[in-house]
Design an enzyme around this catalytic site. Structure first.
Site, PDB file in Angstrom:
ATOM      1  N   HIS A  98       5.680  48.690  30.972  1.00  0.00           N
ATOM      2  CA  HIS A  98       4.215  48.651  30.977  1.00  0.00           C
ATOM      3  C   HIS A  98       3.688  48.934  29.573  1.00  0.00           C
ATOM      4  O   HIS A  98       3.299  50.060  29.265  1.00  0.00           O
ATOM      5  CB  HIS A  98       3.699  49.692  31.979  1.00  0.00           C
ATOM      6  CG  HIS A  98       2.214  49.858  32.005  1.00  0.00           C
ATOM      7  ND1 HIS A  98       1.319  48.849  31.727  1.00  0.00           N
ATOM      8  CD2 HIS A  98       1.448  50.960  32.294  1.00  0.00           C
ATOM      9  CE1 HIS A  98       0.084  49.306  31.845  1.00  0.00           C
ATOM     10  NE2 HIS A  98       0.140  50.587  32.181  1.00  0.00           N
ATOM     11  N   CYS A 145      -4.518  50.339  37.923  1.00  0.00           N
ATOM     12  CA  CYS A 145      -5.283  51.540  37.601  1.00  0.00           C
ATOM     13  C   CYS A 145      -5.461  51.613  36.096  1.00  0.00           C
ATOM     14  O   CYS A 145      -4.745  50.968  35.337  1.00  0.00           O
ATOM     15  CB  CYS A 145      -4.607  52.792  38.143  1.00  0.00           C
ATOM     16  SG  CYS A 145      -2.999  53.163  37.397  1.00  0.00           S
ATOM     17  N   CYS A 199      -5.171  50.507  29.936  1.00  0.00           N
ATOM     18  CA  CYS A 199      -4.147  49.689  30.593  1.00  0.00           C
ATOM     19  C   CYS A 199      -4.655  48.319  31.019  1.00  0.00           C
ATOM     20  O   CYS A 199      -3.872  47.383  31.150  1.00  0.00           O
ATOM     21  CB  CYS A 199      -3.603  50.413  31.822  1.00  0.00           C
ATOM     22  SG  CYS A 199      -2.862  51.986  31.444  1.00  0.00           S
TER      23      CYS A 199
END
Length: 440
Positions: free
Chosen positions: A362, A393, A109
Site C-alpha cells: 500500500h 479508508c 491514502c
C-alpha cells in the site's frame, strides 16, 4: 446542440449536460518494500510516475499526446522527488507536449482515487476530454509523517484523539469498538489475502497491468523489476501468531494483518465516452458515482462505511447490487468492520478476488488506481457482474468510495442503468467535488 468538431464538448453558448466518464486503462509499477533493502532504494519517485505515463501512452497508440487535457498526480508527502507540482513535472519528464498542464493532489491514502474523481468531474462538466490521473508514494524516501508539523491545537483543544495521528493505533481502536473482530479473525483474513494474490499471480491476472522498472544499485548493477516485492506466499496462521503487536501490548494489529510500508506508482487514463469512441480507446469501466465522508479520526478505518452509504444513495443502488468489491486493506480489521456492517461474509467471493494490500502493499497515495485496475480486469473476466466498487479508508478520519459499471454486462447502457448512472450529474453540478501503512 453545437459541439467542438473534434472533442465532442458542448459549446459554451448552450447549456451543459453532464457526460459519461469512462476508465480507459490503468497501469502501475510493481510495488516495493520501503527501505534500504527495497527494490526502489535509490530510485526517484517522479521517475516511477514517468514509467506509468509512458506505458499508458504506449498501450494506447490511437491517443495523440496533445489530446490529453490534464495530468493529476497525488502524493501524500509533497516534497523532494514527490514535490514541485508532480503532475506537471511528471508530464514534462514523460515527454508529453508542453501544452499539457498538470497538478498535484493530496488526500493521504485516497490521493490517486481523488485524482480520478476530481478529473472525472472535469470530464463530466465538459472541461476535459482525456486525462491522466494517478499517484505515487516512495515511503523509503519519504517515511509517513516525515516533516509534518501538526498544529498543537489538535491536542490542546482535543480536536482529535492523540491516537488519530498513528494509523496503527486507530486500527487497535477499531478492534476495541468491534470486539467480534478478533486477532484470530484478522489473521485468517490476512492469510486469505496472501493466498488470493498468489493464485491471481498464478493465473496471470496481475501481470498485465504492471510496467517493468529498471533500477540500479551500486555494486549490484541493473535489475529489471517485473513483480511485486511485498507478497509472502505461503504465510500461515501459525506464522502470524508469532508476530509482535507494535502499537499496543497484547494488541491485535501486527505486520502480518496490515499493509506494510511500500514504494510504488499508478496512473490511469480517463475520458468522456464520446472522446473514447472518437479516438478508438477501449472502455473498461464507466463511472457511476463517488462519495467521500468523514468519521472520527481515531477510528479512521470505518470511513468506507459512510462513504459507501453515500455513494449508494447517489447511485440509487443498494449494497446487494454490487457484484465486486475492491477494498483497500490498510488493516484487516478495517475491511472486516466494513463487511460486518453490510452483512458480508469474510470469505465472500465478491471481495478482493485478487487479494489486497496486506499482500501486495500500500504505497499510500498510489493505491486507489490499483483497486481500479483490478476491478476493471475482473469486470472483463466476469460479464455477469454489472456494478463494482472501489473503496478505502483515509488517514485523519475519512473514507472514499467509487461505484463503476461493467461495459461487458448485458444490461450496460439500458434505460434502467441510465437513471441510476446519471445521478452523477446531480452530484457533480450541485456539490463540486474537487494512511495508512502499518508501522512494522
Amino acid at each position: 446542440m453545437s459541439q467542438h468538431p473534434n472533442s465532442g464538448r458542448t459549446s459554451s453558448a448552450n447549456p451543459r449536460t453532464v457526460r459519461d466518464v469512462v476508465f480507459v486503462d490503468g497501469v502501475r509499477t510493481p510495488f516495493g518494500r520501503a527501505g534500504e533493502k527495497g527494490i526502489y532504494a535509490g530510485t526517484r519517485a517522479d521517475d516511477l510516475v514517468v514509467k506509468c505515463i509512458r506505458e499508458l501512452m504506449r498501450r494506447n497508440p490511437s491517443l495523440p499526446a496533445g489530446r490529453i487535457d490534464e495530468v493529476a498526480i497525488a502524493a501524500t508527502t509533497q516534497t523532494g522527488d514527490q514535490g514541485l507540482t508532480i503532475g506537471r513535472t511528471a508530464a514534462l519528464l514523460a515527454g508529453l507536449p508542453r501544452t499539457v498542464p498538470g497538478f498535484a493532489i493530496d488526500r493521504m491514502c485516497a490521493g490517486a482515487m481523488t485524482a480520478v474523481t476530481t478529473t472525472a468531474s472535469g470530464i463530466g462538466f465538459g472541461a476535459y476530454d482525456v486525462v491522466i490521473a494517478g499517484g505515487v508514494e516512495h515511503m523509503g524516501n519519504h517515511p509517513m509523517g516525515a516533516g509534518a508539523d501538526p498544529n498543537p491545537r489538535f491536542m490542546s483543544e482535543r480536536i482529535v484523539d492523540p491516537a488519530a495521528l498513528n494509523m496503527g493505533n486507530t486500527a487497535e481502536n477499531l478492534h476495541d469498538r468491534f470486539p467480534a473482530i478478533t486477532k484470530a479473525r484478522a489473521d485468517a483474513y490476512a492469510v486469505a489475502s496472501q493466498e488470493k494474490l498468489a493464485a491471481a499471480y498464478g493465473r496471470e491476472q496481475i501481470q498485465p497491468d504492471l510496467v517493468s522498472v529498471a533500477t540500479m544499485k551500486p555494486g549490484q548493477g541493473w535489475t529489471v523489476n517485473t513483480v511485486d516485492e511485498p507478497p509472502r506466499p505461503g504465510t500461515s496462521l501459525a506464522d502470524l501468531a508469532t508476530l509482535k503487536t507494535p502499537f499496543r501490548a497484547h494488541g491485535r494489529v501486527t505486520a502480518g494483518n496490515a499493509a506494510g510500508l511500500n514504494d510504488g506508482a499508478t496512473a490511469a487514463l480517463l475520458a468522456s465516452a464520446d472522446a473514447a469512441n472518437e479516438l478508438g480507446l477501449p472502455v473498461k469501466m464507466r463511472l457511476v458515482t463517488y462519495a467521500f465522508a468523514g468519521v472520527e479520526p481515531d477510528v479512521m478505518g470505518i470511513g468506507p462505511v459512510p462513504a459507501t452509504e453515500k455513494a449508494l444513495r447517489n447511485a440509487g443502488l443498494g449494497i446487494e447490487d454490487i457484484g465486486l468489491f475492491e477494498i483497500n486493506e490498510a488493516f484487516a480489521v478495517q475491511v472486516l468492520s466494513f463487511l460486518d456492517h453490510f452483512g458480508i461474509a469474510d470469505d465472500d467471493p465478491r471481495v478482493n478476488r485478487y487479494g489486497g494490500a496486506i499482500a501486495v502493499g500500500h504505497p499510500l497515495a498510489s493505491s486507489g488506481v490499483r483497486l481500479m485496475n483490478q476491478l476493471a480486469r475482473q469486470f472483463e473476466e466476469d460479464p455477469s457482474v454489472r456494478y463494482g466498487m472501489t473503496t478505502m479508508c483515509i488517514g485523519l478520519g475519512m473514507g472514499a468510495t467509487v461505484i463503476w459499471e461493467n461495459p461487458h454486462h448485458a444490461g450496460y447502457g439500458t434505460a434502467v442503468e441510465t437513471d441510476a448512472a446519471h445521478s452523477i450529474a446531480t452530484h457533480t453540478t450541485t456539490s463540486a467535488a474537487p494512511e495508512t501503512g502499518a508501522e512494522a
